[in-house]
Design a protein around this motif. Structure first.
Motif, PDB file in Angstrom:
ATOM      1  N   MET A 280      -8.588  24.944  33.573  1.00 21.73           N
ATOM      2  CA  MET A 280      -9.917  25.382  34.017  1.00 21.73           C
ATOM      3  C   MET A 280      -9.860  25.738  35.494  1.00 21.73           C
ATOM      4  N   ASN A 281     -10.375  26.930  35.837  1.00 21.94           N
ATOM      5  CA  ASN A 281     -10.323  27.371  37.224  1.00 21.94           C
ATOM      6  C   ASN A 281     -11.268  26.560  38.102  1.00 21.94           C
ATOM      7  N   GLU A 282     -10.806  26.254  39.299  1.00 19.65           N
ATOM      8  CA  GLU A 282     -11.635  25.549  40.277  1.00 19.65           C
ATOM      9  C   GLU A 282     -12.689  26.514  40.821  1.00 19.65           C
ATOM     10  N   PRO A 283     -13.967  26.093  40.908  1.00 25.22           N
ATOM     11  CA  PRO A 283     -14.996  26.970  41.465  1.00 25.22           C
ATOM     12  C   PRO A 283     -14.655  27.359  42.900  1.00 25.22           C
ATOM     13  N   PRO A 284     -15.061  28.549  43.323  1.00 29.15           N
ATOM     14  CA  PRO A 284     -14.759  28.975  44.688  1.00 29.15           C
ATOM     15  C   PRO A 284     -15.547  28.165  45.719  1.00 29.15           C
ATOM     16  N   LEU A 285     -14.956  28.037  46.891  1.00 33.98           N
ATOM     17  CA  LEU A 285     -15.628  27.389  48.013  1.00 33.98           C
ATOM     18  C   LEU A 285     -16.024  28.498  48.991  1.00 33.98           C
ATOM     19  N   ILE A 286     -17.314  28.708  49.133  1.00 33.40           N
ATOM     20  CA  ILE A 286     -17.841  29.823  49.911  1.00 33.40           C
ATOM     21  C   ILE A 286     -18.634  29.304  51.104  1.00 33.40           C
ATOM     22  N   LEU A 287     -18.342  29.821  52.288  1.00 38.19           N
ATOM     23  CA  LEU A 287     -19.127  29.529  53.478  1.00 38.19           C
ATOM     24  C   LEU A 287     -19.954  30.765  53.808  1.00 38.19           C
ATOM     25  N   GLY A 288     -21.260  30.644  53.665  1.00 40.03           N
ATOM     26  CA  GLY A 288     -22.157  31.761  53.958  1.00 40.03           C
ATOM     27  C   GLY A 288     -22.985  31.475  55.194  1.00 40.03           C
ATOM     28  N   PHE A 289     -23.228  32.514  56.008  1.00 46.88           N
ATOM     29  CA  PHE A 289     -24.022  32.303  57.209  1.00 46.88           C
ATOM     30  C   PHE A 289     -24.749  33.577  57.610  1.00 46.88           C
ATOM     31  N   ASP A 290     -25.787  33.391  58.424  1.00 48.14           N
ATOM     32  CA  ASP A 290     -26.610  34.525  58.835  1.00 48.14           C
ATOM     33  C   ASP A 290     -27.297  34.227  60.163  1.00 48.14           C
ATOM     34  N   THR A 291     -27.252  35.220  61.066  1.00 46.94           N
ATOM     35  CA  THR A 291     -27.990  35.142  62.336  1.00 46.94           C
ATOM     36  C   THR A 291     -28.681  36.477  62.602  1.00 46.94           C
TER      37      THR A 291
ATOM     38  N   SER B  96     -28.105  30.330  52.427  1.00 42.77           N
ATOM     39  CA  SER B  96     -27.864  29.955  51.043  1.00 42.77           C
ATOM     40  C   SER B  96     -27.792  31.183  50.144  1.00 42.77           C
ATOM     41  N   ALA B  97     -28.710  32.124  50.324  1.00 40.14           N
ATOM     42  CA  ALA B  97     -28.693  33.350  49.527  1.00 40.14           C
ATOM     43  C   ALA B  97     -27.436  34.157  49.796  1.00 40.14           C
ATOM     44  N   VAL B  98     -27.034  34.239  51.056  1.00 41.84           N
ATOM     45  CA  VAL B  98     -25.813  34.959  51.421  1.00 41.84           C
ATOM     46  C   VAL B  98     -24.604  34.340  50.716  1.00 41.84           C
ATOM     47  N   ALA B  99     -24.496  33.015  50.744  1.00 43.78           N
ATOM     48  CA  ALA B  99     -23.371  32.337  50.101  1.00 43.78           C
ATOM     49  C   ALA B  99     -23.362  32.590  48.595  1.00 43.78           C
ATOM     50  N   ARG B 100     -24.517  32.561  47.966  1.00 43.33           N
ATOM     51  CA  ARG B 100     -24.596  32.736  46.520  1.00 43.33           C
ATOM     52  C   ARG B 100     -24.225  34.167  46.104  1.00 43.33           C
ATOM     53  N   ILE B 101     -24.672  35.143  46.858  1.00 43.80           N
ATOM     54  CA  ILE B 101     -24.312  36.523  46.539  1.00 43.80           C
ATOM     55  C   ILE B 101     -22.832  36.763  46.808  1.00 43.80           C
ATOM     56  N   ALA B 102     -22.323  36.205  47.900  1.00 44.31           N
ATOM     57  CA  ALA B 102     -20.886  36.328  48.186  1.00 44.31           C
ATOM     58  C   ALA B 102     -20.053  35.708  47.076  1.00 44.31           C
ATOM     59  N   ALA B 103     -20.532  34.613  46.488  1.00 42.50           N
ATOM     60  CA  ALA B 103     -19.808  33.959  45.398  1.00 42.50           C
ATOM     61  C   ALA B 103     -19.703  34.867  44.176  1.00 42.50           C
ATOM     62  N   GLN B 104     -20.664  35.770  44.009  1.00 42.44           N
ATOM     63  CA  GLN B 104     -20.641  36.710  42.893  1.00 42.44           C
ATOM     64  C   GLN B 104     -19.703  37.892  43.156  1.00 42.44           C
ATOM     65  N   ARG B 105     -19.479  38.209  44.428  1.00 45.25           N
ATOM     66  CA  ARG B 105     -18.793  39.458  44.767  1.00 45.25           C
ATOM     67  C   ARG B 105     -17.406  39.297  45.376  1.00 45.25           C
ATOM     68  N   TRP B 106     -17.023  38.093  45.748  1.00 42.57           N
ATOM     69  CA  TRP B 106     -15.861  37.952  46.617  1.00 42.57           C
ATOM     70  C   TRP B 106     -14.556  38.433  45.981  1.00 42.57           C
ATOM     71  N   GLN B 107     -14.473  38.411  44.669  1.00 38.55           N
ATOM     72  CA  GLN B 107     -13.236  38.829  44.017  1.00 38.55           C
ATOM     73  C   GLN B 107     -13.140  40.338  43.820  1.00 38.55           C
ATOM     74  N   THR B 108     -14.240  41.039  43.998  1.00 41.24           N
ATOM     75  CA  THR B 108     -14.241  42.492  43.807  1.00 41.24           C
ATOM     76  C   THR B 108     -14.583  43.272  45.066  1.00 41.24           C
ATOM     77  N   GLU B 109     -15.153  42.606  46.054  1.00 36.77           N
ATOM     78  CA  GLU B 109     -15.536  43.290  47.301  1.00 36.77           C
ATOM     79  C   GLU B 109     -14.285  43.667  48.093  1.00 36.77           C
TER      80      GLU B 109
END
Length: 221
Positions: free
Chosen positions: A1-12, A179-192
């Motif tokens: 089973m693949n380990e879930p990704p660890l994503i650090l999201g931030f915004d300023t 939080s929203a940035v991190a969640r969207i990045a988690a959806q896209r990080w393997q294809t972006e």
């Protein structure tokens, strides 16, 4: 089973500093503080604090998510520059996330994401709306009345004035910016594949000079 990704999201991109460390669907740590100034000095300590509280290190990250605007010109540059530098040094992807998309994350349609902009303008984008509301900066007085529709809600820092203009409801975003940035990045990080780049829906206030550079004369000619 693949380990879930660890994503650090931030915004300023606005007068705040927000960050979230996300492991799959689990928030390991988060931070949000209103911050009209001082973001450049605060950002890296905030990110290091998120990692420490989440029991992780920089080398544990699968990817980085960063808010790219629209919003404050300086704040966007701070975050995007940090994300690019961290991506390069850590060898992990950095995903740029549009804040208008982030505001609408998991919202019930129809909604208009709205962020305050200078000089009585707002940045807007429509999601599930009858009217085609593309990402744009628009003066409040120029907002078409036919954008209003039954069940429409406005979300974001510009929501109150926009909703008053359209006579519709205001709704809170489901997630804070980081939080929203991190969640969207988690959806896209393997294809972006594209590097994060600032999203400016208006020219920066401090534009480079358009003056022609002086001609250098060769005195030996």
């Amino acid at each position: 089973m693949n380990e879930p990704p660890l994503i650090l999201g931030f915004d300023t991109s606005g007068p705040w500093c927000g960050a979230v460390l996300l492991h799959g669907e689990m928030v390991l740590s988060d931070f949000y503080e209103d911050m009209p100034k001082g973001q450049a000095e605060a950002l890296l300590p905030v990110l290091e604090g998120c990692l420490e509280r989440g029991g992780a290190t920089w080398r544990d990250l699968s990817a980085i998510g960063v808010g790219v605007g629209p919003g404050n010109f300086t704040g966007i540059r701070i975050s995007v520059s940090a994300a690019r530098g961290l991506s390069l040094s850590l060898g992990v992807p950095a995903v740029g996330v549009d804040l208008l998309d982030a505001l609408a994350l998991e919202a019930d349609d129809p909604v208009i994401s709205s962020l305050t902009a200078p000089r009585e303008h707002v940045y807007v984008a429509g999601f599930g709306t009858h009217a085609k509301i593309t990402k744009q900066m628009i003066a409040l007085v120029d907002v078409p009345a036919d954008w209003a529709e039954p069940g429409l809600r406005c979300i974001g820092t510009g929501a109150a004035v926009l909703a008053e203009h359209l006579r519709v409801e205001v709704a809170p975003a489901k997630y804070a910016p980081g939080s929203a940035v991190a969640r969207i990045a988690a959806q896209r990080w393997q294809t972006e594949t594209a590097r994060p780049a600032p999203l400016y829906l208006k020219p920066p206030d401090a534009a480079p000079s358009r003056d022609t550079a002086p001609v250098m004369l060769d005195h030996d000619a």
